[in-house]
Write a protein that holds these residues in place. Structure first.
Motif, PDB file in Angstrom:
ATOM      1  N   ALA A 101      28.655  34.664  33.770  1.00 56.36           N
ATOM      2  CA  ALA A 101      27.851  35.530  34.638  1.00 56.36           C
ATOM      3  C   ALA A 101      28.718  36.582  35.317  1.00 56.36           C
ATOM      4  CB  ALA A 101      27.111  34.687  35.674  1.00 56.36           C
ATOM      5  N   LEU A 102      29.840  36.158  35.877  1.00 59.04           N
ATOM      6  CA  LEU A 102      30.740  37.100  36.552  1.00 59.04           C
ATOM      7  C   LEU A 102      31.292  38.127  35.563  1.00 59.04           C
ATOM      8  CD1 LEU A 102      32.671  34.540  38.777  1.00 59.04           C
ATOM      9  CD2 LEU A 102      31.088  36.301  39.604  1.00 59.04           C
ATOM     10  N   THR A 103      31.641  37.659  34.385  1.00 58.86           N
ATOM     11  CA  THR A 103      32.228  38.540  33.373  1.00 58.86           C
ATOM     12  C   THR A 103      31.218  39.564  32.867  1.00 58.86           C
ATOM     13  OG1 THR A 103      33.831  36.892  32.659  1.00 58.86           O
ATOM     14  CG2 THR A 103      33.244  38.598  31.083  1.00 58.86           C
TER      15      THR A 103
ATOM     16  N   LEU B  93      21.750  33.968  35.221  1.00 56.32           N
ATOM     17  CA  LEU B  93      22.402  35.223  35.608  1.00 56.32           C
ATOM     18  C   LEU B  93      23.293  35.744  34.485  1.00 56.32           C
ATOM     19  CD1 LEU B  93      23.420  34.495  39.318  1.00 56.32           C
ATOM     20  CD2 LEU B  93      21.709  36.143  38.514  1.00 56.32           C
ATOM     21  N   ALA B  94      23.941  34.818  33.779  1.00 51.05           N
ATOM     22  CA  ALA B  94      24.784  35.221  32.656  1.00 51.05           C
ATOM     23  C   ALA B  94      23.948  35.857  31.555  1.00 51.05           C
ATOM     24  CB  ALA B  94      25.546  34.013  32.121  1.00 51.05           C
ATOM     25  N   ALA B  95      22.821  35.233  31.213  1.00 53.80           N
ATOM     26  CA  ALA B  95      21.948  35.797  30.181  1.00 53.80           C
ATOM     27  C   ALA B  95      21.437  37.169  30.597  1.00 53.80           C
ATOM     28  CB  ALA B  95      20.782  34.846  29.919  1.00 53.80           C
ATOM     29  N   TRP B  96      21.107  37.331  31.864  1.00 57.08           N
ATOM     30  CA  TRP B  96      20.656  38.626  32.375  1.00 57.08           C
ATOM     31  C   TRP B  96      21.775  39.663  32.258  1.00 57.08           C
ATOM     32  CZ3 TRP B  96      18.985  39.442  38.215  1.00 57.08           C
ATOM     33  CH2 TRP B  96      18.475  40.743  38.362  1.00 57.08           C
ATOM     34  N   GLY B  97      22.984  39.287  32.634  1.00 56.46           N
ATOM     35  CA  GLY B  97      24.106  40.215  32.528  1.00 56.46           C
ATOM     36  C   GLY B  97      24.407  40.594  31.091  1.00 56.46           C
ATOM     37  N   ILE B  98      24.313  39.611  30.189  1.00 58.69           N
ATOM     38  CA  ILE B  98      24.532  39.901  28.765  1.00 58.69           C
ATOM     39  C   ILE B  98      23.480  40.889  28.270  1.00 58.69           C
ATOM     40  CG2 ILE B  98      24.423  38.865  26.454  1.00 58.69           C
ATOM     41  CD1 ILE B  98      25.638  36.319  27.764  1.00 58.69           C
ATOM     42  N   PHE B  99      22.223  40.676  28.680  1.00 59.87           N
ATOM     43  CA  PHE B  99      21.168  41.616  28.304  1.00 59.87           C
ATOM     44  C   PHE B  99      21.491  43.014  28.826  1.00 59.87           C
ATOM     45  CE2 PHE B  99      17.312  43.992  29.042  1.00 59.87           C
ATOM     46  CZ  PHE B  99      16.570  43.789  27.894  1.00 59.87           C
TER      47      PHE B  99
END
Length: 399
Positions: free
Chosen positions: A165-167, A120-126
């Motif tokens: 992920a939250l950030t 989820l973090a990688a997705w959010g960063i993308f």
């Protein structure tokens, strides 16, 4: 129902755009995990034991299973009898909740949750990088995030995957003017790690800018995020974000103060652990030791290089003039890390969620030749994997 369908379509479209980057991220992470697994196998240690039951994971598992009141077994070497009060509650609370529903062991739940959060973090960063610089830069941002020196922590039962992920999604919410979502995610991030102050600052200052009266005319500062004022300034949602964002962090700090019968109880506990805010004196001293002390570990060198690189990249990011909320988050996280005393060996891990620092490097890769891209990513992946093995099999402290 129309809004729900629209939201579902947007999520599905975002996933499709990010899919290639996430597959690349997983592939690069598997190289590091594979190295640790192979190294551990040679020493007779299983991958689950290494990544889910050691170092700080022990505290989160103890909190999840027994709460904050019961003493640590064995007793804490640092922090005293109240040592668990130094650890924020969201991650262990989630572990306890999932264990109650599924009946699975806490260590497996903690590890699985961290692995899911890392995706989820990688997705959010993308999503954030794509919003700012396009899909190609977003792809390389996610790839670089998978091979930073302490990338192994993304696959451990630690709070960094959940916090990142939250950030990432909180910053994306700011960029898309979803203010209540941004405030809620900042609240949760603030209940996950003490460095939640960085995303709290990003959300509250981003929302506060939108509430400033229109000065109009010339010389006015450009908006930190896409301008709400052209769309009627949804004042209630902006105030909501400002109120929500700090609640998670503040509630835990106040609760610890109540438990310890003094308003600064949380900070007293941090001092017992050896963590204080000294304005950077400790970090500068340790960086100076790099040139004056003959006995240095590989970790000392890598952490020193990571800290110096982070400062340089922060300055480079500022020159590129990203939305203010993005830069505020990165700057606040670097400030918290550099100006904190103690735990020099963990400072590279503390910087792991500072993914906006990768934007300048990702932009350079996006412009590079294909052969250069392959060489850089392959070299970084191998180096990161070897260092992951060192951190878990040779280094004697927490990564």
């Amino acid at each position: 129902m129309g809004h729900v369908r629209t939201a579902r379509r947007a999520v599905a479209a975002s996933w499709r755009r990010a899919r290639t980057a996430l597959l690349l991220h997983c592939g690069l992470r598997l190289i590091g995990i594979g190295m640790v697994a192979a190294w551990g196998h040679r020493k007779g240690v299983g991958l689950h034991e290494i990544l889910a039951t050691r170092w700080d994971s022990v505290y989160y598992l103890s909190i999840a299973e027994h709460g904050y009141s019961s003493p640590m077994v064995p007793a804490c070497q640092e922090g005293g009898p109240t040592c668990k009060l130094a650890f924020f509650p969201l991650y262990p609370t989630l572990i306890r909740g999932v264990c109650a529903v599924t009946g699975l062991p806490a260590d497996w739940v903690a590890w699985g949750m961290a692995l899911a959060a890392s995706l989820l973090a990688a997705w959010g960063i993308f999503a954030v990088a794509e919003k700012l610089y396009g899909a190609r830069v977003a792809l390389f941002t996610v790839a670089l995030y998978a091979v930073v020196p302490h990338a192994l922590v993304q696959s451990m039962a630690y709070t960094e995957p959940v916090f990142t992920a939250l950030t990432a999604w909180a910053l994306y919410a700011v960029l898309t003017r979803a203010w209540l979502t941004a405030g809620t995610l900042a609240l949760l991030a603030g209940a996950t790690r003490p460095s939640g102050l960085a995303v709290i600052a990003a959300v509250t200052l981003g929302a506060a800018w939108q509430l400033l009266p229109v000065t109009g005319g010339h010389g006015a500062e450009p908006p930190a995020v896409p301008d709400e004022r052209a769309h009627g300034r949804p004042t209630a949602r902006l105030y909501g974000a400002i109120v929500l964002a700090p609640l998670g962090w503040a509630a835990f700090v106040l609760w610890v103060g109540h438990r310890m019968h003094r308003w600064d109880g949380y900070f007293v506990e941090q001092r017992r652990w050896g963590s204080t805010f000294d304005g950077g004196t400790f970090t500068v001293q340790r960086l100076r030791d790099l040139f004056t002390q003959p006995a240095l570990s590989l970790d000392d060198v890598v952490v020193a290089g990571t800290v110096i690189t982070a400062i340089i990249l922060l300055c480079t990011l500022a020159v590129r003039r990203p939305p203010a909320a993005v830069w505020i988050y990165a700057a606040a996280l670097v400030l918290i890390t550099v100006c904190g005393a103690g735990y020099f060996h963990a400072k590279a891990r503390f910087l792991l969620p500072a993914f906006p620092l990768l934007f300048p490097l990702a932009t350079a890769l996006a412009r590079a030749r294909t052969t250069t891209v392959y060489a850089v990513l392959t070299g970084c992946a191998v180096a990161s994997a070897c260092y992951s093995g060192y951190l878990t099999m040779v280094w004697t402290h927490s990564p």
